[in-house]
Design a protein around this motif. Structure first.
Motif, short mmCIF file in Angstrom:
data_model
loop_
_atom_site.label_atom_id
_atom_site.label_comp_id
_atom_site.label_asym_id
_atom_site.label_seq_id
_atom_site.Cartn_x
_atom_site.Cartn_y
_atom_site.Cartn_z
N UNK A 187 0.83 -1.20 0.00
CA UNK A 187 0.00 0.00 0.00
C UNK A 187 0.86 1.26 0.00
N UNK A 188 1.97 1.23 0.71
CA UNK A 188 2.89 2.37 0.66
C UNK A 188 3.39 2.59 -0.77
N UNK A 189 3.67 1.51 -1.48
CA UNK A 189 4.09 1.63 -2.88
C UNK A 189 2.98 2.22 -3.73
N UNK A 190 1.72 1.80 -3.50
CA UNK A 190 0.61 2.31 -4.29
C UNK A 190 0.37 3.79 -4.04
N UNK A 191 0.39 4.20 -2.78
CA UNK A 191 0.18 5.62 -2.48
C UNK A 191 1.36 6.47 -2.93
N UNK A 192 2.57 5.91 -2.89
CA UNK A 192 3.72 6.64 -3.44
C UNK A 192 3.56 6.85 -4.93
N UNK A 193 3.11 5.81 -5.63
CA UNK A 193 2.86 5.95 -7.06
C UNK A 193 1.83 7.04 -7.33
N UNK A 194 0.73 7.02 -6.56
CA UNK A 194 -0.31 8.03 -6.74
C UNK A 194 0.22 9.42 -6.44
N UNK A 195 1.04 9.53 -5.40
CA UNK A 195 1.62 10.84 -5.07
C UNK A 195 2.50 11.36 -6.19
N UNK A 196 3.35 10.49 -6.72
CA UNK A 196 4.25 10.96 -7.78
C UNK A 196 3.48 11.32 -9.06
N UNK A 197 2.37 10.64 -9.30
CA UNK A 197 1.61 10.96 -10.51
C UNK A 197 0.76 12.21 -10.36
N UNK A 198 0.22 12.43 -9.16
CA UNK A 198 -0.75 13.53 -8.98
C UNK A 198 -0.21 14.70 -8.17
#
Length: 665
Positions: A266-277
């Motif tokens: 989940x940390x990886x998923x939210x990091x991905x979302x943060x970097x994209x948005x």
């Protein structure tokens, strides 16, 4: 009197050492005893933070009548699924084949030759007693039918392996995205009906698929799910981190156990979302998740424990919930009104008369009121005084590999050196405590003792974590270690003819089947993770051995995933990296340039592999990636060498020129 489990290290096995059931650990001695005493085996598989495992233990395994029936007619074996995922996978497949579903606790009846003839999950006490009586009678009076059933099921499991053959294509990724859209819950986010599981690797796929294709619906599904999971009780709004899954469709009531692998992914998923948005909320969720892990799951030597229990004082969720009255007593009327108003706390409650803190229905969660954070910290300190949750304090190589990847990615994206340093510490722990002198991994460490040969997931996830750590630190030792682990994967686990990795090594303990698993579960498939590692090593090093193995593995996955690509989200992630344009960047400089670090922080670019060549790393890098020998290090400044789609651009001297080259076409 303690049974044979008293000599084990697994917290789950030790929980059962005082049972009147004469438990034995999995091993040749137990099956030899079954043959000598002419008895079937009663196999029970679970893990220490499993709520229904506790229920069955208290109802049945602590009961003298049940224990007498098991001990009289069976040889009882207890397995920790986290220590022995290979054993669990074999018999979970048997359970699914027999019943259509699975779960834990897993109960299986076996012949002394390890062949299953009955499988199920949780059984109430009376149902278990009835099963024991019938099975014992059939073993005495109609054994042939049981043996025939066991042989037939074992043959089915062996036939299920098959060989995936095909060629990966973009249509497969599109099919997966379409299947996710069909099952998407447009109101609450997530996929399907309750219970709902996070499956963060699927969310990462959707985010990257949207970025690659421009299909915004995929990204919107992922973002709505990420925000809904955070709003609900799945996220621990007091202490941070995520619970295992939600029992309802709106993510309010979780199954309260917290697992290391869930929080890593989940940390990886939210990091991905943060970097994209660049939405600050996603960055804050990553911090609160990883801070929880560092605070409550880290061993002082650097490794990470498995998780925390859902139960305390015999009651699920008791540690996490509050009444309105106790919060008023703690915070005072005015502060309690603000805190309870923000987190939806009421007098009647939302969980058995108490309250799971949540933000469901709150229109705006981006800007938390300034006064809430110190109040939350007071509530956290108050909660710490409650009966402590059981913590499974074993360290698993595979799960630590996932957490290394998460910490490395977050440390870079959020510019938080403490996360990077924690990843470095965990990698050192794996090297020191879970790696044998010959370089082979062990699966589990606890209380100074390491045991069990590493399995596919151990090697694949650790190699992935090390590659992510290289991408943050650019220390060639991590790239070399990832290569060494992957070489062992190819040597001991790979089907060099058809592709696909077996779950355990060729020279390890041989179970009744050695089926290649490609479906994702709560964690990504080890086969998909191995494909990612091979693909990235091939692009990073230019070495033909990695490329050849990667192509064979990708073809295997293409065939294996085609019937249901949505069940293989991590494999689809690998296809995104392989089938859309990619690029390779070599930075040659006297020291690591800050402008490159800033460039890597600003966005998620999994399609871009980066090597950094400095005077200190030049020689080991040239051994790992021989093509870098041709790239000289300038006396001053920096040179960037960018290649994409098989063609190399002229060297440039600034990251802005690299960005311009990447944006072309």
């Amino acid at each position: 009197m303690p049974n044979r489990l008293q000599f084990e290290q697994s917290p789950y096995l030790l929980q059962h050492r005082e049972n009147p059931v004469d438990w034995r650990p999995w091993g040749s001695e137990a099956f030899q005893t079954a043959r000598e005493e002419d008895k079937p085996v009663f196999l029970s598989i679970g893990y220490s933070t499993c709520h229904w495992c506790h229920v069955m233990a208290h109802e049945s395994f602590e009961d003298e009548t049940v224990a007498e029936a098991i001990n009289r007619d069976f040889i009882p074996i207890k397995v920790d699924r986290e220590e022995r995922p290979d054993v669990d996978a074999v018999y979970m497949a048997a359970c699914v084949a027999m019943t259509g579903s699975g779960g834990w606790p897993l109960t299986v009846l076996l012949t002394p030759e390890q062949e299953p003839f009955w499988a199920g999950t949780y059984l109430p006490r009376q149902a278990l007693l009835s099963l024991l009586q019938q099975a014992a009678r059939l073993w005495r009076e109609d054994r042939g039918s049981l043996l025939t059933a066991g042989e037939a099921l074992t043959d089915r499991l062996r036939e299920a392996e098959g060989a995936g053959t095909g060629f990966p294509d973009r249509a497969l990724a599109g099919m997966a995205a379409g299947l996710y859209a069909r099952s998407f819950d447009t109101r609450w986010g997530g996929f399907g009906h309750a219970p709902k599981f996070p499956t963060p690797h699927n969310l990462i796929f959707l985010l990257r698929y949207a970025r690659r294709t421009g299909e915004s619906q995929a990204g919107a599904m992922a973002e709505q799910t990420l925000e809904s999971m955070y709003r609900g009780g799945l996220f621990d709004h007091v202490g941070g981190g995520f619970a295992r899954y939600s029992t309802d469709e709106m993510w309010l009531v979780p199954h309260f156990e917290k697992m290391l692998y869930d929080n890593a992914l989940l940390a990886l998923a939210y990091t991905e979302a943060y970097q994209q948005t660049r939405r600050p909320l996603y960055g804050e969720i990553v911090r609160r998740t990883l801070d929880y892990v560092l605070r409550e799951l880290r061993d002082f030597q650097g490794g990470f424990y498995c998780g925390q229990d859902a139960d305390s004082e015999g009651e699920e969720g008791k540690y996490y919930v509050f009444t309105e009255g106790e919060l008023r007593d703690l915070l005072g009327p005015e502060d309690a009104e603000a805190f309870c108003g923000w987190y939806g706390v009421t007098e009647t409650g939302n969980f058995a008369g108490k309250n799971i803190l949540n933000l469901i229905g709150r229109e705006q969660v981006q800007r938390e009121p300034v006064r809430i954070r110190p109040l939350r910290e007071r509530v956290y300190a108050y909660r710490l005084e409650r009966t402590c949750l059981h913590r499974d304090d074993k360290v698993l190589a595979a799960w630590n590999g996932l957490m290394i990847a998460a910490l490395a990615r977050a440390g870079l994206a959020l510019d938080e050196p403490r996360y990077r340093d924690a990843a470095v510490g965990a990698a050192a722990f794996l090297k020191r405590s879970l790696t044998e002198e010959n370089g082979r991994l062990l699966a589990r460490w606890r209380a100074g003792q390491a045991a069990h040969p590493g399995k596919l997931d151990d090697y694949a996830f650790c190699a992935w974590g090390l590659l992510e750590l290289y991408g943050v630190t650019f220390r060639t030792a991590y790239l070399a270690e990832a290569g060494d682990l992957t070489a062992r994967l190819l040597e001991q686990f790979f089907d060099g003819k058809n592709g696909g990795f077996y779950p355990y090594a060729a020279d390890g303990e041989q179970l009744i089947t050695r089926t290649k698993e490609t479906y994702d579960g709560a964690m990504p498939s080890g086969n998909a993770a191995a494909a990612l590692v091979l693909s990235r090593l091939a692009r990073l090093t230019g070495e033909a051995r990695w490329r050849t193995a990667a192509d064979l593995q990708l073809g295997y996955l293409a065939g294996a995933t085609r019937t249901y690509p949505a069940g293989h989200g991590f494999a689809m992630l690998v296809f995104l990296e392989e089938l859309w344009p990619s690029a390779e960047l070599v930075c040659a400089a006297r020291t690591m340039p800050e402008e490159l670090a800033a460039f890597l922080r600003e966005a998620s670019r999994p399609e871009l592999t980066v090597l950094v060549k400095t005077p200190e790393t030049a020689k080991p890098l040239e051994e790992l990636a021989p093509f870098t020998e041709a790239y000289p290090i300038p006396e001053t400044g920096v040179r960037y060498y960018l290649c994409r789609n098989g063609a190399c651009a002229r060297p440039v001297d600034s990251i802005s020129e690299v960005r311009r080259l990447l944006e072309q076409n």
